[in-house]
Motif scaffolding. Structure first.
Motif: not given
Length: 396
Positions: A38-44
């Motif tokens: 999983y990659s961090k994109q913003g707060k998700e």
């Protein structure tokens, strides 16, 4: 007190997790034979890649911060080392696996890179620990096995900072410290409090669980001079080998299955009680001092401060009723959720706790946990709350 960051990764159990060096990606196992990155994109956290090579459930993952290699262990008795390399057709960087020759006939249960990232240890149900190093001539990873005197499944391992000593906890109710010195890989280690001459498979220490429980987790302190292990008899043991002095902390709640040191005088443990707790002390004594999860606050009051993966407009009573009917099998009214919902952030067993961020002098400032409830939570180590209820009583 800073609220924990809560991310609902999946509706299935998270068996294990490991972050990359800059914490922009996390590799997890959703209780199956694939590694989800999983990659961090913003707060998700957004699913970016799936690594598929194992045939059975993946039991452990570790991500080397400097070499950026992932090692996975599985119940299919195999381990793979994953490296980023360009695809010959597209030129895009993709994860490619390299098989490890473990030579075990039972499931691989746990894996960790050594501090120098030139070898790794794989625990197994074959009453052995495979110490794996790279063979450049044949372009594969080969293993040497630590066997004696292990009498049952090895459940966890942890490396000493000197890259040679290895702690192991097993189902024979023992925590042991071995030498995993490999002549062609390691430099001759300097003497430590655990011993001076350290040929391969030397036993530097052997310690029993206080009441005969499986040793679920082991860990060296940052200096490597202290060993901690958690047992299924609901206890934490702290070992000072110089004395030798052993402090056994008995708790009245459910057992811990994972732990990590945050400094030379503190550690965080978690497990079946669904909340990470903090132990602190020195050679003069140890005690349980509190929890990172403020269970005195209701789950409703925690929600505004916590970062969750739930979309705001769907966070309503009507939606929660339908969600509980789907995920928990509740068919009653809205109160059915509150009847079974725990006051803790994690709603089921915590399977893994790992360092997430470091402060000054290498002290861990935040830790991450994953659990059977499918959540990933980031905790502030300094936000310690008092224990309440059944966690209040303990014996040292």
């Amino acid at each position: 007190m800073s609220a924990p960051e809560v991310y609902s990764i999946a509706k299935t159990p998270v068996t294990c997790h490991a972050f990359n060096a800059d914490r922009s990606e996390v590799a997890i196992s959703l209780n199956d034979n694939n590694v989800q990155i999983y990659s961090k994109q913003g707060k998700e956290w957004i699913l970016s890649e799936t690594l598929s090579e194992h045939d059975k459930l993946i039991t452990s993952i570790d991500w080397a911060p400097n070499s950026n290699r992932i090692v996975t262990a599985s119940q299919d008795r195999n381990a793979y080392v994953w490296s980023l390399s360009p695809d010959p057709l597209t030129g895009k960087l993709v994860w490619k696996p390299t098989l490890v020759l473990l030579r075990i006939n039972r499931a691989a249960t746990f894996v960790r890179w050594s501090p120098n990232e030139d070898k790794f240890a794989v625990a197994s149900g074959a009453r052995a620990i495979a110490i794996c190093s790279f063979d450049p001539e044949n372009n594969w990873w080969v293993a040497r096995q630590l066997k004696k005197p292990i009498r049952s499944t090895v459940l966890s391992v942890d490396w000493h900072p000197n890259n040679v000593l290895l702690a192991a906890g097993s189902a024979d109710m023992k925590a042991r410290v071995f030498s995993a010195y490999i002549k062609d890989v390691d430099k001759r280690p300097s003497p430590t409090i655990w011993g001076e001459k350290l040929p391969f498979n030397t036993i530097c220490g052997e310690y029993s669980s206080p009441a005969g429980g499986w040793v679920h987790a082991v860990g060296f302190s940052p200096s490597g001079d202290v060993l901690a292990f958690a047992s299924h008899d609901s206890s934490i043991s702290i070992v000072y080998p110089g004395g030798p002095t052993i402090y056994n902390i008995r708790i009245s709640s459910l057992p811990y299955v994972t732990l990590t040191w945050t400094s030379e005088d503190a550690l965080v443990a978690a497990g079946h009680d669904c909340q990470p707790v903090v132990f602190s002390g020195s050679e003069q004594g140890w005690a349980l001092i509190g929890t990172l999860d403020d269970t005195t606050a209701s789950s409703a009051s925690k929600a505004p401060g916590a970062r969750t993966g739930t979309v705001g407009r769907l966070n309503s009573a009507a939606f929660n009723t339908f969600r509980n009917a789907d995920t928990r099998g509740h068919t009653g009214g809205g109160d059915a959720a509150s009847d079974t919902e725990l006051l803790t952030v994690h709603q089921n067993t915590i399977t893994s706790v790992r360092p997430y961020a470091y402060g000054g002098e290498g002290i861990v400032s935040r830790v991450s946990t994953t659990g059977v409830d499918g959540k990933l939570v980031i905790w502030d180590v300094n936000a310690v709350s008092a224990l309440t209820g059944k966690m209040g009583g303990l014996r040292v």
